[in-house]
Design a protein around this motif. Sequence first.
Motif, PDB file in Angstrom:
ATOM      1  N   ASN A 122      -9.590  10.334   2.268  1.00 37.05           N
ATOM      2  CA  ASN A 122      -8.370  10.062   1.505  1.00 37.05           C
ATOM      3  C   ASN A 122      -7.784  11.341   0.904  1.00 37.05           C
TER       4      ASN A 122
ATOM      5  N   VAL B 253       0.860  -1.179   0.000  1.00 39.43           N
ATOM      6  CA  VAL B 253       0.000   0.000   0.000  1.00 39.43           C
ATOM      7  C   VAL B 253       0.895   1.228   0.000  1.00 39.43           C
TER       8      VAL B 253
ATOM      9  N   THR C 209      -4.097   7.530   4.053  1.00 39.17           N
ATOM     10  CA  THR C 209      -4.081   6.314   3.245  1.00 39.17           C
ATOM     11  C   THR C 209      -5.147   5.360   3.779  1.00 39.17           C
TER      12      THR C 209
ATOM     13  N   LYS D  69       1.667   5.356   0.051  1.00 38.54           N
ATOM     14  CA  LYS D  69       1.108   6.522   0.723  1.00 38.54           C
ATOM     15  C   LYS D  69       0.106   7.223  -0.195  1.00 38.54           C
ATOM     16  N   GLY D  70      -1.074   7.522   0.362  1.00 38.04           N
ATOM     17  CA  GLY D  70      -2.092   8.248  -0.382  1.00 38.04           C
ATOM     18  C   GLY D  70      -3.052   7.384  -1.176  1.00 38.04           C
ATOM     19  N   GLU D  71      -2.830   6.073  -1.196  1.00 37.57           N
ATOM     20  CA  GLU D  71      -3.700   5.186  -1.963  1.00 37.57           C
ATOM     21  C   GLU D  71      -4.958   4.799  -1.186  1.00 37.57           C
TER      22      GLU D  71
ATOM     23  N   LEU E 110      -2.595   5.576   8.363  1.00 34.84           N
ATOM     24  CA  LEU E 110      -3.221   4.475   7.627  1.00 34.84           C
ATOM     25  C   LEU E 110      -4.514   4.123   8.335  1.00 34.84           C
TER      26      LEU E 110
END
Length: 235
Positions: free
Chosen positions: A182, A24, A187, A26-28, A156
């Motif tokens: 988001n 995963v 994330t 960052k930012g997804e 997260l």
Amino acid sequence: MLKLSNVAVSYGSFTAIKHVNIEVAKGEIVVLLGANGAGKSTTFRSISGISKLSQGEIYFQNSPIGGRAPDKNVEAGIVQCAEGRKLFPQMTVQENLRMGAYVHRKKKAEIKYSLEKVYNLFPILKEKNHDDAGSLSGGQQQMLAIGRALMSKPKLLMLDEPSVGLAPLIVEQMFKVIEEINREGITVLLAEQNANAALSIADKGYVFENGEIVVQGTADDLLANGEVRKAYIGA
């Protein structure tokens, strides 16, 4: 930001997940798809530190966290919003939210700021600030569960089946909220059975069956995959 490398979790002689490899960035927004019992929640519990690894390693921001205590993971910014909401029904909305900020309890100004952000995201929670959590509707309780998780100031945010049991209109609103969260830089790792809605906002996804990942790819790839559509979207 997060990497699971060949992770397995066993409960006695039962292996709940095995050979799990997930990344995963960052930012997804990343979605885990699969039926009940496929291994999604166990994967979340392994990341949180609730379930012990029997194999493999988990890395958060390039540091190994396998075996680290759950409270230390929350302090580091790994926050799980559990399936079934797990609210304190006889406590008020605000008391539930403040429980989410427990690791930051000495930072009163930050807690006040976080409360206002949650109330801006979910205005109905401000309106019902002093109501018991158990008196809220299902949709409002899910908002409260997500709001409580946000009070921990996650880097997260793991959302386990946030749409279960909700009316279609509320589900649509919930996914818009997840997108908004988001966009604010958090994330998101999302476990869902509502594949169509989840993939519509996700960057990529992983499909679980019997504790293993059987398909992975971008959200567009999974939406175009005939087997995935037949099994999880019904088309």
